[in-house]
Design a protein around this motif. Sequence first.
Motif, PDB file in Angstrom:
ATOM      1  N   MET A   1       0.834  -1.196   0.000  1.00 55.50           N
ATOM      2  CA  MET A   1       0.000   0.000   0.000  1.00 55.50           C
ATOM      3  C   MET A   1       0.874   1.253   0.000  1.00 55.50           C
ATOM      4  SD  MET A   1      -3.087  -0.817   2.660  1.00 55.50           S
ATOM      5  CE  MET A   1      -4.219  -2.172   2.364  1.00 55.50           C
ATOM      6  N   SER A   2       0.388   2.279  -0.663  1.00 57.62           N
ATOM      7  CA  SER A   2       1.130   3.538  -0.726  1.00 57.62           C
ATOM      8  C   SER A   2       1.111   4.233   0.623  1.00 57.62           C
ATOM      9  CB  SER A   2       0.501   4.454  -1.779  1.00 57.62           C
ATOM     10  OG  SER A   2       1.063   5.748  -1.700  1.00 57.62           O
ATOM     11  N   ASP A   3       2.164   4.978   0.936  1.00 58.49           N
ATOM     12  CA  ASP A   3       2.218   5.762   2.155  1.00 58.49           C
ATOM     13  C   ASP A   3       1.722   7.181   1.929  1.00 58.49           C
ATOM     14  OD1 ASP A   3       3.150   3.728   3.777  1.00 58.49           O
ATOM     15  OD2 ASP A   3       5.231   4.095   3.237  1.00 58.49           O
ATOM     16  N   HIS A   4       1.203   7.460   0.723  1.00 55.36           N
ATOM     17  CA  HIS A   4       0.590   8.767   0.449  1.00 55.36           C
ATOM     18  C   HIS A   4      -0.805   8.539  -0.140  1.00 55.36           C
ATOM     19  CE1 HIS A   4       0.134  12.994  -0.621  1.00 55.36           C
ATOM     20  NE2 HIS A   4      -0.424  12.549  -1.738  1.00 55.36           N
ATOM     21  N   VAL A   5      -1.775   9.262   0.381  1.00 54.94           N
ATOM     22  CA  VAL A   5      -3.135   9.182  -0.141  1.00 54.94           C
ATOM     23  C   VAL A   5      -3.696  10.590  -0.258  1.00 54.94           C
ATOM     24  CG1 VAL A   5      -3.661   6.869   0.751  1.00 54.94           C
ATOM     25  CG2 VAL A   5      -4.052   8.869   2.211  1.00 54.94           C
ATOM     26  N   ASP A   6      -4.746  10.705  -1.058  1.00 54.92           N
ATOM     27  CA  ASP A   6      -5.412  12.003  -1.184  1.00 54.92           C
ATOM     28  C   ASP A   6      -6.166  12.351   0.099  1.00 54.92           C
ATOM     29  OD1 ASP A   6      -4.671  12.558  -3.898  1.00 54.92           O
ATOM     30  OD2 ASP A   6      -6.115  11.028  -4.520  1.00 54.92           O
ATOM     31  N   VAL A   7      -6.900  11.381   0.643  1.00 53.64           N
ATOM     32  CA  VAL A   7      -7.681  11.599   1.859  1.00 53.64           C
ATOM     33  C   VAL A   7      -7.352  10.507   2.859  1.00 53.64           C
ATOM     34  CG1 VAL A   7      -9.994  11.837   2.848  1.00 53.64           C
ATOM     35  CG2 VAL A   7      -9.555  12.644   0.512  1.00 53.64           C
ATOM     36  N   LEU A   8      -6.954  10.927   4.056  1.00 61.30           N
ATOM     37  CA  LEU A   8      -6.655   9.975   5.123  1.00 61.30           C
ATOM     38  C   LEU A   8      -7.738  10.103   6.197  1.00 61.30           C
ATOM     39  CD1 LEU A   8      -4.683   7.844   6.151  1.00 61.30           C
ATOM     40  CD2 LEU A   8      -3.441   9.660   7.343  1.00 61.30           C
ATOM     41  N   ILE A   9      -8.477   9.011   6.395  1.00 60.74           N
ATOM     42  CA  ILE A   9      -9.565   8.964   7.371  1.00 60.74           C
ATOM     43  C   ILE A   9      -9.062   8.227   8.609  1.00 60.74           C
ATOM     44  CG2 ILE A   9     -11.899   8.111   7.827  1.00 60.74           C
ATOM     45  CD1 ILE A   9     -12.312   8.221   4.727  1.00 60.74           C
ATOM     46  N   LEU A  35      -7.310   4.592   8.873  1.00 62.86           N
ATOM     47  CA  LEU A  35      -6.449   4.072   9.923  1.00 62.86           C
ATOM     48  C   LEU A  35      -7.305   3.782  11.153  1.00 62.86           C
ATOM     49  CD1 LEU A  35      -3.343   6.435   9.637  1.00 62.86           C
ATOM     50  CD2 LEU A  35      -3.809   4.274   8.452  1.00 62.86           C
ATOM     51  N   GLU A  36      -7.222   2.557  11.643  1.00 60.77           N
ATOM     52  CA  GLU A  36      -8.018   2.128  12.796  1.00 60.77           C
ATOM     53  C   GLU A  36      -7.081   1.591  13.875  1.00 60.77           C
ATOM     54  OE1 GLU A  36     -10.220   1.232  15.662  1.00 60.77           O
ATOM     55  OE2 GLU A  36     -11.232   2.174  13.950  1.00 60.77           O
ATOM     56  N   ALA A  37      -7.145   2.187  15.064  1.00 59.06           N
ATOM     57  CA  ALA A  37      -6.238   1.805  16.146  1.00 59.06           C
ATOM     58  C   ALA A  37      -6.493   0.388  16.638  1.00 59.06           C
ATOM     59  CB  ALA A  37      -6.358   2.797  17.300  1.00 59.06           C
ATOM     60  N   ARG A  38      -7.751  -0.043  16.594  1.00 59.61           N
ATOM     61  CA  ARG A  38      -8.093  -1.365  17.087  1.00 59.61           C
ATOM     62  C   ARG A  38      -7.911  -2.405  15.975  1.00 59.61           C
ATOM     63  NH1 ARG A  38     -13.140  -2.087  18.613  1.00 59.61           N
ATOM     64  NH2 ARG A  38     -12.692  -3.169  20.570  1.00 59.61           N
ATOM     65  N   HIS A  97      -9.556  -0.912   2.348  1.00 59.01           N
ATOM     66  CA  HIS A  97      -8.765   0.306   2.575  1.00 59.01           C
ATOM     67  C   HIS A  97      -8.498   0.572   4.059  1.00 59.01           C
ATOM     68  CE1 HIS A  97      -9.158   1.940  -1.611  1.00 59.01           C
ATOM     69  NE2 HIS A  97     -10.184   1.099  -1.612  1.00 59.01           N
ATOM     70  N   ILE A  98      -8.956  -0.340   4.923  1.00 58.30           N
ATOM     71  CA  ILE A  98      -8.765  -0.151   6.362  1.00 58.30           C
ATOM     72  C   ILE A  98      -7.451  -0.791   6.789  1.00 58.30           C
ATOM     73  CG2 ILE A  98      -9.714  -0.559   8.662  1.00 58.30           C
ATOM     74  CD1 ILE A  98     -12.473  -0.864   7.374  1.00 58.30           C
ATOM     75  N   ARG A  99      -6.643  -0.049   7.520  1.00 56.66           N
ATOM     76  CA  ARG A  99      -5.400  -0.561   8.080  1.00 56.66           C
ATOM     77  C   ARG A  99      -5.585  -0.689   9.594  1.00 56.66           C
ATOM     78  NH1 ARG A  99      -0.697   2.642   4.624  1.00 56.66           N
ATOM     79  NH2 ARG A  99      -1.874   2.788   2.656  1.00 56.66           N
TER      80      ARG A  99
END
Length: 487
Positions: A1-9, A35-38, A97-99
Amino acid sequence: MSDHVDVLIVGAGLSGVGAAHHIHSAFPSRTYAILEARESSGGTWDLFRYPGVRSDSDMQTLGYRFRPWTQAKAIADGPAILDYIRDTAAEAGIDRHIRYGHRVISASWSTEDARWTVEVRHGDDTVRMTARFLYLCTGYYHYDGGYQPEFPELAKFGGPVIHPQEWPEDLDYAGKKVVVIGSGATAVTLVPAMTDKAEHVTMLQRSPTYIVARPGEDKLANQLRRLLGDRLGYMVTRWKNVALATLIYQLSRRRPGMIRSFIRKTTVPLLPPGYDVDTHFKPRYDPWDQRLCLVPDGDLFRAIRHGKASVVTDEVAGFTSSGIRLKSGQDLPADVVVTATGLRLLAFGGIGLSVDGREIKLPETMAYKGMMLSGLPNFVFTIGYTNASWTLKADLVAEYTVRLLRHMDRNGYTQCVPVADPDVTERPLLDFAAGYVQRTVHEFPRAGSRQPWQLGMSYANDVVLLRHGKIDDGTLRFTKTHKRVVA
């Protein structure tokens, strides 16, 4: 996965999945990540596992505008809501798209590069991502633990003391006396839900709360769905429920005595004859000074009527080995104590924010339209209504964000930032009397004395403002960066 995105949620709960759906639908070629902490999605609806966990508003308004709620129950249980969120993500491909396990620590904006750099903890590693736009859907409370008052002599108690936010899977309360401390939405949910196994459940409250019985199923909604189809029937019911909730809220503010009388008249027949309503169900405050609690099909009142549950209005003086000693001198026996004493607020998941190396102190910022912050470029957050369903506001914030991004694309803008008006008087962002709000609201951004610096609490007004209002309104400042942005 890229480390750059247009929108980071940030956040894969109800708001984050909804935000991703709007962004993905409007801009199929635009890159985004969540990005999800859990280690799982669903946010609140995955975190809370206590018995009976459910919505405290109808699913026609708690559901997404773009995805009809099709189940018969209008007041849904937690697992059904969690399935709804995850099904929404899976059907649109959002789940890819969820990490997971990615906790955002800090985010810094560079005006020169026109992008955010986000520091993320993933396991033992720290990784960095960059994004043109940062969209926070982190909720407004600590996920690590709820609010627990300092109860005197708690160590003397011989049984388990459980906070609903940290409910153990192996808790055995069958045949036991349970005391639930609290009178908010969690307490009125837990008490009837635990009567299926417990010998008796007591709700111990310092003071009463407004509690309103409501049918668990909306028969009209189900009929409309059959007649008009899922989508149209859902939208008609959604607006019907919005209108009804708005009417009750406005009458509560303008004619509180009338609503107070109405709630009492509807409550008395649901309780045992001669029940002391004034002691246990007559709040000291006006309706909607704090949120009204809903009980589907009057389940709490039914449990009291059948003798399976009771309400004690008193304060904790201390604990004994076998229960709670009250300030009135009464001893309340208990084998299990549940402290439904509320949440601990946390702004933006505790993420540290900075702009061009300058730390941003949230109480020094002002919230623009309840969704952006003065001085923070390309930044959006979601905080829902306190007087209506969270998702009503979350959907509008997402729709506005799509309109904002389209406006920037059409005009070649790379940055937008709200500029505070020094003549606007500061006010609390969450103007709400609930204890969990009052304890921590000073750590949040501020609101203003007039639009667009207020967190709106009217869905109809926000539809006009956020869905149809002018984007370039003189408060947002748009700029173009001539330096080539390197992804």
